[in-house]
Write a protein that holds these residues in place. Structure first.
Motif, short mmCIF file in Angstrom:
data_model
loop_
_atom_site.label_atom_id
_atom_site.label_comp_id
_atom_site.label_asym_id
_atom_site.label_seq_id
_atom_site.Cartn_x
_atom_site.Cartn_y
_atom_site.Cartn_z
N CYS A 166 -8.69 -26.90 2.52
CA CYS A 166 -9.59 -25.83 3.00
C CYS A 166 -8.74 -24.59 3.27
CB CYS A 166 -10.33 -26.27 4.26
SG CYS A 166 -11.54 -27.56 3.98
N PRO A 167 -8.54 -23.75 2.25
CA PRO A 167 -7.70 -22.57 2.43
C PRO A 167 -8.39 -21.49 3.25
CG PRO A 167 -8.72 -22.53 0.27
CD PRO A 167 -9.10 -23.84 0.91
N ASP A 168 -7.58 -20.62 3.84
CA ASP A 168 -8.16 -19.52 4.61
C ASP A 168 -7.96 -18.16 3.94
OD1 ASP A 168 -5.45 -19.28 5.07
OD2 ASP A 168 -5.58 -19.60 7.22
N LYS A 169 -7.21 -18.13 2.84
CA LYS A 169 -7.03 -16.88 2.09
C LYS A 169 -6.57 -17.20 0.68
CE LYS A 169 -2.38 -16.36 3.73
NZ LYS A 169 -1.20 -15.74 3.44
N ALA A 170 -6.70 -16.22 -0.20
CA ALA A 170 -6.25 -16.38 -1.57
C ALA A 170 -4.75 -16.64 -1.61
CB ALA A 170 -6.58 -15.14 -2.39
N TRP A 171 -4.33 -17.46 -2.56
CA TRP A 171 -2.91 -17.79 -2.68
C TRP A 171 -2.13 -16.61 -3.24
CZ3 TRP A 171 -0.11 -19.58 -7.36
CH2 TRP A 171 1.20 -19.98 -7.07
N ARG A 181 -16.91 -27.49 -0.49
CA ARG A 181 -16.00 -28.49 0.08
C ARG A 181 -14.72 -27.82 0.53
NH1 ARG A 181 -14.43 -32.15 -4.32
NH2 ARG A 181 -12.62 -30.81 -4.51
N ARG A 182 -14.20 -26.91 -0.28
CA ARG A 182 -12.94 -26.25 0.06
C ARG A 182 -13.10 -25.28 1.22
NH1 ARG A 182 -9.04 -24.10 -3.81
NH2 ARG A 182 -7.68 -24.85 -2.15
N GLU A 183 -14.29 -24.74 1.44
CA GLU A 183 -14.47 -23.85 2.58
C GLU A 183 -14.77 -24.63 3.86
OE1 GLU A 183 -17.70 -21.04 2.47
OE2 GLU A 183 -19.19 -22.61 2.23
N GLY A 184 -14.95 -25.95 3.73
CA GLY A 184 -15.21 -26.77 4.90
C GLY A 184 -16.68 -26.91 5.24
N ASP A 185 -17.57 -26.50 4.35
CA ASP A 185 -19.01 -26.66 4.54
C ASP A 185 -19.43 -27.95 3.82
OD1 ASP A 185 -21.74 -26.49 4.80
OD2 ASP A 185 -21.91 -24.45 4.03
N PHE A 186 -19.12 -29.07 4.45
CA PHE A 186 -19.21 -30.37 3.79
C PHE A 186 -20.64 -30.79 3.46
CE2 PHE A 186 -15.25 -30.33 6.31
CZ PHE A 186 -14.37 -30.29 5.23
N SER A 187 -21.59 -30.51 4.33
CA SER A 187 -22.98 -30.90 4.03
C SER A 187 -23.52 -30.07 2.86
CB SER A 187 -23.88 -30.75 5.27
OG SER A 187 -23.91 -29.41 5.70
N ASN A 188 -23.17 -28.81 2.79
CA ASN A 188 -23.59 -27.97 1.67
C ASN A 188 -22.92 -28.43 0.37
OD1 ASN A 188 -25.06 -25.94 0.45
ND2 ASN A 188 -23.95 -24.28 1.43
N ALA A 189 -21.67 -28.85 0.45
CA ALA A 189 -20.98 -29.39 -0.72
C ALA A 189 -21.73 -30.60 -1.25
CB ALA A 189 -19.54 -29.77 -0.36
N LYS A 190 -22.16 -31.48 -0.36
CA LYS A 190 -22.91 -32.67 -0.79
C LYS A 190 -24.21 -32.28 -1.46
CE LYS A 190 -20.89 -35.91 2.48
NZ LYS A 190 -21.12 -36.83 3.61
N TYR A 191 -24.88 -31.26 -0.94
CA TYR A 191 -26.11 -30.79 -1.58
C TYR A 191 -25.83 -30.39 -3.03
CZ TYR A 191 -29.68 -27.63 -3.22
OH TYR A 191 -30.63 -27.02 -4.00
N TRP A 192 -24.77 -29.61 -3.27
CA TRP A 192 -24.49 -29.13 -4.62
C TRP A 192 -24.05 -30.27 -5.54
CZ3 TRP A 192 -26.57 -25.08 -6.51
CH2 TRP A 192 -27.00 -24.10 -5.64
N PHE A 193 -23.36 -31.27 -4.99
CA PHE A 193 -23.01 -32.42 -5.82
C PHE A 193 -24.24 -33.24 -6.18
CE2 PHE A 193 -18.62 -31.45 -4.70
CZ PHE A 193 -18.03 -31.60 -5.94
N ARG A 194 -25.25 -33.27 -5.32
CA ARG A 194 -26.51 -33.95 -5.67
C ARG A 194 -27.17 -33.25 -6.85
NH1 ARG A 194 -26.80 -34.64 -0.20
NH2 ARG A 194 -28.16 -32.85 0.20
N THR A 195 -27.08 -31.92 -6.91
CA THR A 195 -27.70 -31.20 -8.02
C THR A 195 -26.87 -31.28 -9.29
OG1 THR A 195 -26.72 -29.05 -7.51
CG2 THR A 195 -28.80 -29.58 -6.41
N THR A 196 -25.60 -31.65 -9.16
CA THR A 196 -24.73 -31.75 -10.33
C THR A 196 -25.09 -32.96 -11.19
OG1 THR A 196 -22.91 -30.68 -9.16
CG2 THR A 196 -22.32 -32.02 -11.05
#
Length: 176
Positions: free
Chosen positions: A21-26, A91-106
């Motif tokens: 979960c990065p906090d800024k661009a590399w 998932r990388r921003e730490g919004d885990f429930s929203n990540a699961k939503y998008w994986f359900r649509t995948t």
């Protein structure tokens, strides 16, 4: 002008591996280079679609920890491929429930069997799943992040799997 091959090589040689979960661009120069790439330059397809070009840019930006720009691109892609990139971004921003939503649509994406096979070589835990499970992976990342275990051996394996997933989805997006 930087080529896609050079961008991928720079991202592939990244040390240490991208955080979960990065906090800024590399690297802001890489972000610049990615944004300048055309659809023709970034895909292996004969007649690249806007979807393929957007998918590749979204993925490269994610690999460079440029979450906001990646999100702007992936949220405007209605296809399953956009949903997959969108899920990784959340998932990388730490919004885990929203990540699961998008994986359900995948749905059951074409890279999942290869991702499972290669991730199983890195993790006995993943091997025990019997197939790739994006929700269990999200839970594993959430566990590490929530418990501030980013420097643990467990987190290192998850980062390796994360790069593997991004690499495989980039190859798929590019038509390689």
């Amino acid at each position: 002008m930087t080529t896609i091959t050079e961008v991928i090589q720079q991202l592939n040689n990244r040390k240490p591996l991208p955080p979960l979960c990065p906090d800024k661009a590399w690297d802001v120069k890489i972000t610049d280079d990615i944004m300048k790439l055309t659809n023709q330059e970034i895909t292996e397809r004969e007649n690249p679609s806007l979807l393929a070009g957007d998918a590749v840019k979204s993925g490269l930006l994610l690999w460079n920890d440029e979450l906001d720009l990646s999100h702007t691109i992936s949220q405007n892609m209605s296809e399953d491929l956009g949903s997959y990139w969108h899920g990784i971004m959340h998932r990388r921003e730490g919004d885990f429930s929203n990540a699961k939503y998008w994986f359900r649509t995948t749905g059951n994406h074409a890279i999942l069997p290869v991702l499972y096979e290669k991730a199983s070589e890195l993790s006995k835990e993943v091997k025990s799943w019997g197939a790739w499970d994006p929700y269990r992976f999200i839970d594993a990342v959430e566990h590490v992040v929530s418990n501030e275990l980013e420097s643990s051996p467990e987190a290192e394996v998850l980062r390796q799997i994360q790069v593997l997933e991004i690499s495989l989805l980039l190859e798929f997006s590019r038509g390689v």
